[in-house]
Design a protein around this motif. Sequence first.
Motif, PDB file in Angstrom:
ATOM      1  N   GLU A   1       0.815  -1.364  -0.129  1.00  0.00           N
ATOM      2  CA  GLU A   1      -0.054   0.157   0.100  1.00  0.00           C
ATOM      3  C   GLU A   1       0.753   1.321   0.156  1.00  0.00           C
ATOM      4  N   LYS A   2       2.099   1.271   0.911  1.00  0.00           N
ATOM      5  CA  LYS A   2       2.746   2.429   0.626  1.00  0.00           C
ATOM      6  C   LYS A   2       3.554   2.798  -0.373  1.00  0.00           C
ATOM      7  N   SER A   3       3.909   1.498  -1.087  1.00  0.00           N
ATOM      8  CA  SER A   3       4.533   1.765  -2.594  1.00  0.00           C
ATOM      9  C   SER A   3       3.624   2.330  -3.487  1.00  0.00           C
ATOM     10  N   ARG A   4       2.415   2.069  -3.405  1.00  0.00           N
ATOM     11  CA  ARG A   4       1.292   2.880  -4.248  1.00  0.00           C
ATOM     12  C   ARG A   4       1.068   4.254  -4.034  1.00  0.00           C
ATOM     13  N   ARG A   5       1.277   4.432  -2.691  1.00  0.00           N
ATOM     14  CA  ARG A   5       0.783   5.984  -2.204  1.00  0.00           C
ATOM     15  C   ARG A   5       1.887   6.854  -2.338  1.00  0.00           C
ATOM     16  N   ALA A   6       3.288   6.179  -2.531  1.00  0.00           N
ATOM     17  CA  ALA A   6       4.236   6.923  -2.765  1.00  0.00           C
ATOM     18  C   ALA A   6       4.208   7.797  -4.048  1.00  0.00           C
ATOM     19  N   LEU A   7       3.654   6.972  -5.004  1.00  0.00           N
ATOM     20  CA  LEU A   7       3.623   7.608  -6.523  1.00  0.00           C
ATOM     21  C   LEU A   7       2.467   8.675  -6.666  1.00  0.00           C
ATOM     22  N   MET A   8       1.558   8.623  -5.674  1.00  0.00           N
ATOM     23  CA  MET A   8       0.347   9.685  -5.716  1.00  0.00           C
ATOM     24  C   MET A   8       0.520  11.001  -5.497  1.00  0.00           C
ATOM     25  N   ASP A   9      -0.252  11.655  -5.867  1.00  0.00           N
ATOM     26  CA  ASP A   9      -0.268  13.093  -5.593  1.00  0.00           C
ATOM     27  C   ASP A   9      -0.088  13.461  -4.059  1.00  0.00           C
ATOM     28  N   GLY A  10       0.947  14.053  -3.699  1.00  0.00           N
ATOM     29  CA  GLY A  10       1.454  14.468  -2.192  1.00  0.00           C
ATOM     30  C   GLY A  10       2.244  13.156  -1.867  1.00  0.00           C
ATOM     31  N   GLY A  11       2.579  12.013  -2.537  1.00  0.00           N
ATOM     32  CA  GLY A  11       3.036  10.821  -2.033  1.00  0.00           C
ATOM     33  C   GLY A  11       4.689  11.315  -2.001  1.00  0.00           C
ATOM     34  N   SER A  12       5.648  10.584  -1.228  1.00  0.00           N
ATOM     35  CA  SER A  12       7.009  10.763  -1.122  1.00  0.00           C
ATOM     36  C   SER A  12       7.607  10.853  -2.528  1.00  0.00           C
ATOM     37  N   SER A  13       7.387  10.032  -3.541  1.00  0.00           N
ATOM     38  CA  SER A  13       8.016   9.939  -4.616  1.00  0.00           C
ATOM     39  C   SER A  13       7.333  10.917  -5.407  1.00  0.00           C
ATOM     40  N   TYR A  14       6.311  11.101  -5.512  1.00  0.00           N
ATOM     41  CA  TYR A  14       5.449  12.094  -6.209  1.00  0.00           C
ATOM     42  C   TYR A  14       6.393  13.556  -5.957  1.00  0.00           C
ATOM     43  N   CYS A  15       6.513  13.735  -4.737  1.00  0.00           N
ATOM     44  CA  CYS A  15       7.080  15.276  -4.226  1.00  0.00           C
ATOM     45  C   CYS A  15       8.547  15.246  -4.720  1.00  0.00           C
ATOM     46  N   CYS A  16       9.335  14.102  -4.669  1.00  0.00           N
ATOM     47  CA  CYS A  16      10.782  13.977  -5.023  1.00  0.00           C
ATOM     48  C   CYS A  16      10.755  14.358  -6.517  1.00  0.00           C
ATOM     49  N   LEU A  17       9.926  13.679  -7.499  1.00  0.00           N
ATOM     50  CA  LEU A  17       9.993  14.038  -8.801  1.00  0.00           C
ATOM     51  C   LEU A  17       9.857  15.435  -8.872  1.00  0.00           C
ATOM     52  N   GLY A  18       8.924  16.066  -8.261  1.00  0.00           N
ATOM     53  CA  GLY A  18       8.689  17.340  -8.550  1.00  0.00           C
ATOM     54  C   GLY A  18       9.908  18.169  -8.119  1.00  0.00           C
ATOM     55  N   ARG A  19      10.759  17.813  -7.224  1.00  0.00           N
ATOM     56  CA  ARG A  19      11.905  18.640  -6.851  1.00  0.00           C
ATOM     57  C   ARG A  19      12.904  18.483  -8.090  1.00  0.00           C
ATOM     58  N   LEU A  20      13.057  17.244  -8.549  1.00  0.00           N
ATOM     59  CA  LEU A  20      13.968  16.808  -9.445  1.00  0.00           C
ATOM     60  C   LEU A  20      13.500  17.619 -10.873  1.00  0.00           C
ATOM     61  N   ILE A  21      12.410  17.569 -11.294  1.00  0.00           N
ATOM     62  CA  ILE A  21      11.975  18.710 -12.541  1.00  0.00           C
ATOM     63  C   ILE A  21      12.296  20.032 -12.208  1.00  0.00           C
ATOM     64  N   LYS A  22      11.985  20.421 -11.049  1.00  0.00           N
ATOM     65  CA  LYS A  22      12.331  21.870 -10.715  1.00  0.00           C
ATOM     66  C   LYS A  22      14.110  21.933 -10.912  1.00  0.00           C
ATOM     67  N   ASN A  23      14.781  21.029 -10.478  1.00  0.00           N
ATOM     68  CA  ASN A  23      16.336  21.168 -10.795  1.00  0.00           C
ATOM     69  C   ASN A  23      16.615  21.240 -12.124  1.00  0.00           C
ATOM     70  N   PHE A  24      15.885  20.621 -12.900  1.00  0.00           N
ATOM     71  CA  PHE A  24      16.278  20.742 -14.410  1.00  0.00           C
ATOM     72  C   PHE A  24      15.967  21.844 -15.095  1.00  0.00           C
ATOM     73  N   MET A  25      14.689  22.351 -14.866  1.00  0.00           N
ATOM     74  CA  MET A  25      14.335  23.710 -15.217  1.00  0.00           C
ATOM     75  C   MET A  25      15.258  24.832 -14.597  1.00  0.00           C
ATOM     76  N   ASP A  26      15.748  24.869 -13.291  1.00  0.00           N
ATOM     77  CA  ASP A  26      16.532  25.693 -12.859  1.00  0.00           C
ATOM     78  C   ASP A  26      17.877  25.746 -13.574  1.00  0.00           C
ATOM     79  N   ASP A  27      18.272  24.452 -14.101  1.00  0.00           N
ATOM     80  CA  ASP A  27      19.672  24.289 -14.894  1.00  0.00           C
ATOM     81  C   ASP A  27      19.557  25.257 -16.062  1.00  0.00           C
ATOM     82  N   LEU A  28      18.334  25.567 -16.620  1.00  0.00           N
ATOM     83  CA  LEU A  28      18.388  26.389 -17.759  1.00  0.00           C
ATOM     84  C   LEU A  28      18.622  27.793 -17.691  1.00  0.00           C
ATOM     85  N   THR A  29      18.323  28.229 -16.523  1.00  0.00           N
ATOM     86  CA  THR A  29      18.478  29.668 -16.125  1.00  0.00           C
ATOM     87  C   THR A  29      19.857  30.221 -16.027  1.00  0.00           C
TER      88      THR A  29
END
Length: 470
Positions: free
Chosen positions: A442-470
């Motif tokens: 159950e935790k593995s599935r929740r991690a990928l949902m909106d607000g889950g640990s992996s979902y939030c981590c992916l958001g931080r990663l994308i922010k880093n990718f985009m920040d690298d362009l500036t």
Amino acid sequence: MNKAQAQLVFVPIPVMGHLVSTVEVAKLLLTRDHRLSITVLVLELPLTNSKVQNYVESVQDSSSTLSNRLRFIDLPKDGSELFDLSSFFERQKPNVKDAVLKITQSESSVDSPRLAGFVLDMFCTPMIDVANEFGVPSYFFCTSGAAFLGFVLYEQKIHDEAEFDAIQFKDSDTELLVPCLINPFPARSTPSAMLNKERLPYLRNAARRFREAKGIIVNTFLELESHAIESFETPPLYPVGPILNVELDGRNSHQEIMQWLDDQPVASVVFLCFGSMGSFGEDQLKEIACALEHSGHRFLWSIRRPPPPGKQAFPTDYEDPQEVLPEGFLERTAAVGKVIGWAPQVAILAHPAVGGFVSHCGWNSVLESIWFGVPIATWPMYAEQQFNAFEMVTELGLAVEIKMDYRNDSGVIVNCNEIERGIRSLMEHDSKKMKKVKEMSEKSRRALMDGGSSYCCLGRLIKNFMDDLT
């Protein structure tokens, strides 16, 4: 919102266990943020088989919604007959550079995506030099767990500082205190990947280069490996898993197997499968057959023919498994068991009839078993699987042991009684362990949902990718 468009270059190793999870990360990123485009460079190893090309073609056919932003480029075939990872990737550097030059030149207009970085397989570390030439950061994608990554970095660090050599402890009773683990680690379970005198220096050098990365993306999730993840300081980790392709194996292409499972009671079948490179000799197969028959449990058993001695090749299916099994075994167990060749593992683990999984403990298989809430009995064979077995049994308490330190090149035969004990422990499991596996599912599935640990981590990663362009 930032209107910049970012182009990422992915360089995976073209073996199914690495390629599939890499492509799934790419698809996850593209689905999450429309500003990203990804080009996957497909290398060709001497052992690359038709499954790789078939898989790439299937992704291209099925990813119509992402087709404008996900593309694959086949790199020229490496003509050398000699193969080792280090020289292979060194020879491929010019090809990677040429491919990326073409990408940047074809997308030179103002509105085109700008090159934001490389995402490299954990074994493709030499390609960091190419990223440096383009002046963009490198991220590594670790297809194994965070604890194994921590162990690799630990071994390299103490080797460089104290001349520690993992190989010298492989048969000892030494226990190692590793920062990424809560429990002492038995040196006997040092993974096979780190006991090869030719390959260990390459692995150590890769660990040194990991430290140059902007970050490491790991196919795991915080709730599974919290201690290991929190033990890292630099480079930063991005646990974004579990990254799985749970649609890879459909029911339709394996109807006979799925129909047999349909006829079995819920959670009654033990599934035995040892990965794309896993196979046993005839003597060991007979011991497994003996254990299955004596256990009395229903079973679905995938067996593969080993490649000829000394030949680098994948196992193949037997035309007639009866030739390597005990006389009369198939007839005596016909009412409760089924022997198959290559197994549609995901579809089988997803089936409610499956109650236990005797596994080689490849990391993808571990994550799949957790996702579907199927407990494991560990039987590692190669690569980092001995470490994964220790982590699952001792560190996380999510599996039972058949063997934790088995190696497929050891010549050791695991006897019938030992295997039967493991199968009974797996299939007659205590409710506490089963509850723990279900909770982690159950935790593995929740991690990928909106607000889950992996979902939030992916958001931080994308922010880093985009920040690298500036």
